[in-house]
Scaffold this active site. Structure first.
Site, PDB file in Angstrom:
ATOM      1  N   TYR A 144       0.878  -1.031   0.081  1.00  0.00           N
ATOM      2  CA  TYR A 144       0.097   0.024   0.028  1.00  0.00           C
ATOM      3  C   TYR A 144       0.935   1.189  -0.006  1.00  0.00           C
ATOM      4  O   TYR A 144       1.733   1.251   0.878  1.00  0.00           O
ATOM      5  CB  TYR A 144      -0.892   0.034   1.253  1.00  0.00           C
ATOM      6  CG  TYR A 144      -1.783   1.026   1.369  1.00  0.00           C
ATOM      7  CD1 TYR A 144      -2.848   1.367   0.429  1.00  0.00           C
ATOM      8  CD2 TYR A 144      -1.450   2.362   2.250  1.00  0.00           C
ATOM      9  CE1 TYR A 144      -3.864   2.283   0.760  1.00  0.00           C
ATOM     10  CE2 TYR A 144      -2.615   3.084   2.541  1.00  0.00           C
ATOM     11  CZ  TYR A 144      -3.577   3.299   1.709  1.00  0.00           C
ATOM     12  OH  TYR A 144      -4.375   4.357   1.568  1.00  0.00           O
ATOM     13  N   ASP A 239       9.489   2.490  -0.521  1.00  0.00           N
ATOM     14  CA  ASP A 239       8.334   3.091  -0.030  1.00  0.00           C
ATOM     15  C   ASP A 239       8.762   2.925   1.770  1.00  0.00           C
ATOM     16  O   ASP A 239       8.633   1.970   2.245  1.00  0.00           O
ATOM     17  CB  ASP A 239       7.098   2.917  -0.110  1.00  0.00           C
ATOM     18  CG  ASP A 239       6.014   3.141   0.849  1.00  0.00           C
ATOM     19  OD1 ASP A 239       6.393   3.944   1.767  1.00  0.00           O
ATOM     20  OD2 ASP A 239       4.834   3.128   0.400  1.00  0.00           O
ATOM     21  N   LYS A 267       5.213   9.442   8.370  1.00  0.00           N
ATOM     22  CA  LYS A 267       4.832   8.764   9.803  1.00  0.00           C
ATOM     23  C   LYS A 267       6.123   9.303  10.749  1.00  0.00           C
ATOM     24  O   LYS A 267       6.180  10.458  11.129  1.00  0.00           O
ATOM     25  CB  LYS A 267       5.102   7.341   9.837  1.00  0.00           C
ATOM     26  CG  LYS A 267       3.765   6.761   8.860  1.00  0.00           C
ATOM     27  CD  LYS A 267       3.422   5.538   9.243  1.00  0.00           C
ATOM     28  CE  LYS A 267       2.282   4.911   8.305  1.00  0.00           C
ATOM     29  NZ  LYS A 267       0.956   5.372   8.552  1.00  0.00           N
TER      30      LYS A 267
HETATM   31  N1  HOZ Z   1      -3.973   2.550   6.067  1.00  0.00           N
HETATM   32  C1  HOZ Z   1      -3.360   3.433   7.301  1.00  0.00           C
HETATM   33  C2  HOZ Z   1      -2.410   2.090   7.895  1.00  0.00           C
HETATM   34  N2  HOZ Z   1      -1.643   1.224   7.075  1.00  0.00           N
HETATM   35  C3  HOZ Z   1      -4.305   3.640   8.278  1.00  0.00           C
HETATM   36  C4  HOZ Z   1      -4.244   5.152   8.573  1.00  0.00           C
HETATM   37  C5  HOZ Z   1      -5.160   5.547   9.699  1.00  0.00           C
HETATM   38  O1  HOZ Z   1      -6.387   5.006   9.731  1.00  0.00           O
HETATM   39  O2  HOZ Z   1      -4.806   6.515  10.253  1.00  0.00           O
END
Ligand code: HOZ
Length: 428
Positions: A144, A239, A267
């Site tokens: 992702y 990534d 992050k």
């Molecule tokens: N898709 C995000 C983690 N892989 C979640 C992000 C969120 O909900 O803050």
């Protein structure tokens, strides 16, 4: 535990926010029940709106590597806020954090700051396409890279959790330029390259996958990608939104000694504020506007509050690189404790871990790619999730997400977590 107020807040939210959340995984649809609304957090703990204390294994999906409300980060933001919150003009702190980041990460000369990991990956791919003058990209099933169109082809994380790894709204034109490979399968990548000769601009990969649970690369996989890229004039994009400044001071490039051409961050680099970044050698980065023709921009990019948080965070990690071993040790301790509990009660499982990233899969086979991640027993995961929550432990509300370990966790917290696992597995 009582979650009355959280449920009431969720009901109110659903009237004005789609699904009641601003990012789908938060809605708990994968595990059932209502999401927990957070009131505040400190160190390793979340305090919810009903007054429950939860030990946090998500840590804002990674950024809180030193724990919530870490004092140097909070102070830096507060002090900066007093001087104005956004200018849309250059500020000195952008150069300070850029200098520090470039000194910490191998193989990059210049870095550009954006507002999220999605933006970072989207911009990195545009840069790769503009630089190589080729259109197609290879991504891996279950990886992702944010929610930009090119990446929502067999995407992991929330996209797969909610059954839309190929999102409606992505045009056929965009989808045809994204070629899909199996994670940890070099031969598959090679065959895709051979069928698309001179058309592939880049391979984008989470070098340690974190969005289909945690899946480390098998030995030789990243090295093999590097050689294929060199052979075929393809750029390799790591990534490192999850892994950057987490698995090692220089990320996976340093940890596993494989060079990428472009690296994306998010992050940890923002210390919990909305920051993303992409970086590369200068011969590549100099193609970006205003130096070159590849356009990328943003009013809030390099925002002073975000830069202050990120800089304070990177300074802490730079001063104390022992943190990386410390959190990896804590993760190993947790791994052993959980595995012992699951074994004692004969629960079929596989635990994946690298450094301070870990995921528990209820399946007996090795979890090495999207297919193997997807065949875990989700009903058991749901029960495990709710059992842990009942015992004050907050893990990711989806089997496709990684848990992130923070330095703020004490061994006492880990023991409390392992004791909870013992209680919960009896009921599975
Ligand atoms: N898709 C995000 C983690 N892989 C979640 C992000 C969120 O909900 O803050």
């Amino acid at each position: 535990m009582i979650y009355q107020r959280s449920s009431a807040l969720f009901a109110a939210a659903q009237k004005v926010i789609p699904g009641g959340v601003n990012s789908p995984v938060r809605a708990f649809k994968a595990v059932g029940g209502d999401p927990i609304f957070v009131k505040e957090a400190k160190g390793a703990y979340l305090y919810d709106e009903d007054g429950n204390r939860l030990i946090d294994y998500i840590n804002s999906w990674g950024p809180m590597i030193l724990g919530h409300a870490h004092v140097p980060v909070v102070n830096a933001v507060v002090e900066k806020a007093k001087k104005g919150t956004s200018f849309g003009m250059p500020t000195e702190i952008e150069t300070q954090i850029a200098e520090l980041a470039v000194s910490m990460v191998p193989n990059i000369d210049k870095i550009r700051f954006v507002n999220s990991g999605t933006e970072a990956c989207m911009s990195a791919v545009r840069l790769a396409r503009g630089y190589t003058k080729k259109d197609k990209i290879i991504k891996f099933a279950g990886c992702y890279h944010g929610h930009s169109d090119s990446f929502l082809i067999q995407a992991g994380s929330g996209a797969v959790t909610f059954g839309s790894p190929n999102s409606p709204g992505v045009t056929r034109g965009t989808a045809k330029d994204t070629l899909l490979a199996r994670y940890n399968d070099l031969e598959h990548v090679e065959s895709i390259i051979n069928s698309n000769k001179d058309e592939i601009s880049c391979i984008i990969i989470e070098p340690v996958a974190g969005n289909m649970g945690c899946i480390p690369p098998v030995k030789g996989f990243l090295e093999g990608l590097r050689s294929l890229c060199d052979m075929h004039n393809i750029l390799l994009i790591f990534d490192e939104v999850m892994t950057g400044f987490r698995l090692a001071i220089g990320g996976v490039q340093e940890l596993l000694n494989v060079d990428a051409d472009i690296v994306t961050f998010g992050k940890v680099i923002g210390g919990g504020l909305p920051v993303g970044a992409f970086a590369a050698r200068q011969e590549i980065m100099n193609h970006l506007a205003p130096l070159g023709p590849i356009y990328q921009a943003g009013t809030l990019s390099g925002n002073p509050l975000a830069m202050a948080a990120g800089l304070a965070m990177l300074i802490e990690l730079h001063k104390n690189p022992a943190i990386f071993k410390s959190i990896a040790d804590k993760t190993e301790y947790l791994h052993k404790g959980i595995a012992a509990a699951l074994e004692q009660y004969n629960i079929t499982h596989t635990i994946n871990r690298l450094g301070s990233m870990i995921s528990v899969h209820f399946d007996k086979d090795p979890v090495v790619d999207f297919e193997s991640a997807a065949k875990g027993n989700n009903d058991m995961f749901k029960k495990f999730f709710h059992g842990m929550l009942e015992n004050g432990i907050y893990i990711a509300p989806s089997a496709f997400e990684t848990w992130f370990i923070t330095e703020a966790l004490t061994y006492k917290d880990l023991d409390e977590t392992i004791a909870a696992v013992h209680k919960v597995v009896k009921t599975l």
